[in-house]
Design a protein around this motif. Structure first.
Motif, PDB file in Angstrom:
ATOM      1  N   VAL A 115     111.096  82.641   7.877  1.00  0.00           N
ATOM      2  CA  VAL A 115     111.805  81.346   8.009  1.00  0.00           C
ATOM      3  C   VAL A 115     112.872  81.400   9.102  1.00  0.00           C
ATOM      4  N   CYS A 116     113.757  82.360   9.009  1.00  0.00           N
ATOM      5  CA  CYS A 116     114.871  82.440   9.963  1.00  0.00           C
ATOM      6  C   CYS A 116     114.419  83.270  11.164  1.00  0.00           C
ATOM      7  N   THR A 117     113.403  82.757  11.840  1.00  0.00           N
ATOM      8  CA  THR A 117     112.737  83.503  12.901  1.00  0.00           C
ATOM      9  C   THR A 117     113.554  83.459  14.204  1.00  0.00           C
TER      10      THR A 117
ATOM     11  N   LYS B  23     113.164  77.868  10.921  1.00  0.00           N
ATOM     12  CA  LYS B  23     112.649  76.701  10.199  1.00  0.00           C
ATOM     13  C   LYS B  23     113.714  76.236   9.199  1.00  0.00           C
ATOM     14  N   CYS B  24     114.818  75.739   9.723  1.00  0.00           N
ATOM     15  CA  CYS B  24     115.965  75.403   8.870  1.00  0.00           C
ATOM     16  C   CYS B  24     115.618  74.335   7.833  1.00  0.00           C
ATOM     17  N   SER B  25     114.746  73.392   8.202  1.00  0.00           N
ATOM     18  CA  SER B  25     114.474  72.314   7.249  1.00  0.00           C
ATOM     19  C   SER B  25     113.731  72.831   6.015  1.00  0.00           C
TER      20      SER B  25
ATOM     21  N   PRO C  35     115.523  78.039   2.231  1.00  0.00           N
ATOM     22  CA  PRO C  35     116.126  77.949   0.896  1.00  0.00           C
ATOM     23  C   PRO C  35     117.653  78.081   0.911  1.00  0.00           C
ATOM     24  N   VAL C  36     118.233  78.606   1.995  1.00  0.00           N
ATOM     25  CA  VAL C  36     119.687  78.836   1.990  1.00  0.00           C
ATOM     26  C   VAL C  36     120.422  77.906   2.967  1.00  0.00           C
ATOM     27  N   ARG C  37     119.753  76.845   3.420  1.00  0.00           N
ATOM     28  CA  ARG C  37     120.378  76.040   4.476  1.00  0.00           C
ATOM     29  C   ARG C  37     121.699  75.407   4.025  1.00  0.00           C
ATOM     30  N   SER C  38     121.819  75.119   2.723  1.00  0.00           N
ATOM     31  CA  SER C  38     123.047  74.465   2.263  1.00  0.00           C
ATOM     32  C   SER C  38     124.255  75.381   2.405  1.00  0.00           C
TER      33      SER C  38
HETATM   34  S1  SF4 Z   1     119.324  77.485   7.640  1.00  0.00           S
HETATM   35 FE1  SF4 Z   1     120.363  79.292   8.442  1.00  0.00          FE
HETATM   36  S2  SF4 Z   1     119.398  81.025   7.400  1.00  0.00           S
HETATM   37 FE2  SF4 Z   1     118.061  79.236   7.130  1.00  0.00          FE
HETATM   38  S3  SF4 Z   1     116.588  79.337   8.814  1.00  0.00           S
HETATM   39 FE3  SF4 Z   1     118.280  78.050   9.485  1.00  0.00          FE
HETATM   40  S4  SF4 Z   1     119.645  79.467  10.532  1.00  0.00           S
HETATM   41 FE4  SF4 Z   1     118.294  80.720   9.293  1.00  0.00          FE
END
Ligand code: SF4
Length: 354
Positions: free
Chosen positions: A198-200, A205-207, A210-213
């Motif tokens: 995800v955090c490539t 892929k921020c949308s 799971p931890v974007r909040s």
């Molecule tokens: S929300 Fe933060 S941790 Fe999640 S993919 Fe984006 S940059 Fe990475």
């Protein structure tokens, strides 16, 4: 002043966000079906600087050949290098073999349980020690690799350069603060999995994260820019001729010296076109007459951008003996591909000996 470690509140929040995601999204990889420290260790050694897809087949074949640390320790280094062939960075295979011998000699083949004890072994660095201790033994040890560094730099919004000492220092401090006392192995794998899936590096892929909040770089809209790019070293162009010398169904190869760059690997006789070349110095014991060009390809070794041409050639006169820096051998054409070859030699075999 950059925040170094998360507060207790954000620590609990991160655990609550990431772990449930990992339990569902985790890839089913062969080394995730075991807690055998030997198997975890082999997978971690292979995964450094190599893609997961490339490791899967090698991992299973390697374990069939060396099912225990005792079997690995008892094998000649040549057999280990052969089994490693295709994974590159042979230094890792040599270090693995040396560590296996030390583990058997000093610990009776039993892996120590903490990262600190594992790190005392030659050939095991902080990342591998943290991985083996936390994944195999469930110890509360942290680990930091490129994925973890990137995830933490973004979560914490550190404007630091990739590969910088400060990013490394902060990442280790934060990873240690985050590692739970129960099953840090699962947490460590969750962090790495988030970085891998995800955090490539280029397009996080921020949308779907799971931890974007809780992610500070995402909130600031600069996720993709972190960690900052590091200045690129200048590349050096190198032109080489790789000679395919055949005699009675055999090809001439040189086994490189047992220490230094690409130690103990086999290569084709190589000439650097630029006089006085330092990567492949002239070899006075070998006089060749070139016949025809067979192939041409590009190759990269660290900052060197290599243009290599493969040339059929004949020996002129006798092959002299080498000093301590390698040895010539005639190898049956059909066997050449089975040796521990340099990356360029593998390309020659694939293009000209199949
Ligand atoms: S929300 Fe933060 S941790 Fe999640 S993919 Fe984006 S940059 Fe990475």
């Amino acid at each position: 002043m950059l925040p170094t470690t998360p507060s207790n509140t954000s620590r609990s929040e991160w655990h609550a966000l990431l772990l449930p995601w990992f339990r569902v999204a985790r890839r089913d990889l062969p080394w995730r079906r075991t807690r055998d420290p030997y198997r975890v260790w082999i997978s971690e050694a292979m995964l450094q600087q190599t893609r997961v897809e490339a490791v899967v087949g090698h991992y299973e074949r390697f374990l069939v050949r060396f099912p225990t640390v005792e079997a690995l320790a008892a094998a000649p280094v040549e057999a280990v290098l052969e089994a490693w062939s295709g994974l590159g960075y042979y230094r890792r295979a040599r270090a693995l073999h040396e560590t296996a011998r030390e583990l058997v000699a000093r610990h009776g083949g039993v892996f120590p349980r903490t990262a600190a004890e594992l790190e005392a072994l030659r050939g095991i660095g902080p990342y591998t020690a943290g991985a083996v201790a936390s994944i195999a033994h469930g110890s509360a040890d942290a680990l930091v690799d490129g994925n973890v560094e990137r995830v933490l730099a973004r979560w914490m919004d550190w404007p630091l350069a990739r590969g910088s000492a400060e990013l490394k220092r902060r990442s280790w401090a934060t990873a240690r603060a985050l590692a739970p006392s129960d099953d840090a192995g699962e947490w460590n794998q969750a962090l790495m999995e988030l970085g891998a899936l995800v955090c490539t590096p280029r397009l996080p892929k921020c949308s779907a994260c799971p931890v974007r909040s809780a992610c500070q770089a995402h909130a600031q809209g600069r996720a993709a820019a972190l960690p900052l790019a590091k200045p690129k070293p200048a590349t050096i162009e190198v032109e080489l001729s790789l000679h395919l010398v055949e005699d009675s169904g055999r090809v001439l190869l040189r086994r490189r010296a047992s220490s230094g760059r690409m130690a103990s690997l086999y290569e084709f006789p190589t000439t650097e076109e630029r006089p006085g070349g330092v990567l492949w110095p002239a070899r006075p014991e070998l006089a060749l007459a070139e016949d025809e060009e067979l192939a041409c390809f590009g190759h990269a070794i660290t900052i060197h951008r290599i243009r290599a041409r493969v040339v059929r050639a004949r020996l002129v006169g006798q092959l002299g003996t080498t000093g301590d820096d390698g040895a010539w051998s005639w190898v049956a054409r059909a066997d050449a591909g089975r040796l521990a070859l340099t990356g360029m030699a593998r390309k020659v075999v694939a293009r000209c000996l199949r």
